[in-house]
Design a protein around this motif. Sequence first.
Motif, mmCIF file in Angstrom:
data_model
loop_
_atom_site.group_PDB
_atom_site.id
_atom_site.type_symbol
_atom_site.label_atom_id
_atom_site.label_comp_id
_atom_site.label_asym_id
_atom_site.label_seq_id
_atom_site.Cartn_x
_atom_site.Cartn_y
_atom_site.Cartn_z
ATOM 1 N N TYR A 12 0.858 -1.190 0.000
ATOM 2 C CA TYR A 12 0.000 0.000 0.000
ATOM 3 C C TYR A 12 0.888 1.232 0.000
ATOM 4 O O TYR A 12 1.782 1.359 0.837
ATOM 5 N N ARG A 14 1.199 5.550 -0.366
ATOM 6 C CA ARG A 14 0.575 6.879 -0.286
ATOM 7 C C ARG A 14 1.603 7.913 -0.727
ATOM 8 O O ARG A 14 2.724 7.952 -0.212
ATOM 9 N N THR A 16 2.900 11.552 -0.657
ATOM 10 C CA THR A 16 2.792 12.713 0.229
ATOM 11 C C THR A 16 3.457 13.954 -0.348
ATOM 12 O O THR A 16 3.135 15.064 0.051
ATOM 13 N N GLY A 27 6.764 9.559 -0.442
ATOM 14 C CA GLY A 27 5.606 8.974 0.200
ATOM 15 C C GLY A 27 5.963 7.870 1.170
ATOM 16 O O GLY A 27 7.097 7.773 1.638
ATOM 17 N N GLY A 76 -1.298 12.937 -2.198
ATOM 18 C CA GLY A 76 -2.495 12.603 -1.446
ATOM 19 C C GLY A 76 -3.164 11.335 -1.921
ATOM 20 O O GLY A 76 -4.094 10.847 -1.294
ATOM 21 N N ASP A 78 -3.699 7.316 -2.838
ATOM 22 C CA ASP A 78 -3.389 5.998 -2.283
ATOM 23 C C ASP A 78 -3.388 4.987 -3.421
ATOM 24 O O ASP A 78 -4.303 4.975 -4.252
ATOM 25 N N TYR A 79 -2.385 4.109 -3.424
ATOM 26 C CA TYR A 79 -2.214 3.159 -4.516
ATOM 27 C C TYR A 79 -1.805 1.805 -3.942
ATOM 28 O O TYR A 79 -1.398 1.705 -2.788
ATOM 29 N N GLU A 80 -1.926 0.765 -4.753
ATOM 30 C CA GLU A 80 -1.510 -0.588 -4.372
ATOM 31 C C GLU A 80 -0.720 -1.208 -5.508
ATOM 32 O O GLU A 80 -0.961 -0.913 -6.676
#
Length: 87
Positions: A12, A14, A16, A27, A76, A78-80
Amino acid sequence: MTGRHLPKTIAYLRITTLSWQEGVLGGEVQAAGYQWSFYWFFRQDSLQVTPSLGRALIYESLGRFLEHNDYQLEAGGDYEFVLRSRL
């Protein structure tokens, strides 16, 4: 590993920090109980991942994900992505 497949783990991510002017994307990544912070200086093709504990498990997969998806990533967001290694 002939005949055996590496297990899959979802990482996961994120974002930033993102600055096209400075050439940096930063991130956090979490996978299998580990957590890392990263900065990718894409103009220099340099990836920094901290802490060093478990870094070898994420480094190559994270780098490939960032290079493949760089223009689609947003601060900002969110990725997987999937890791194929033993964690």
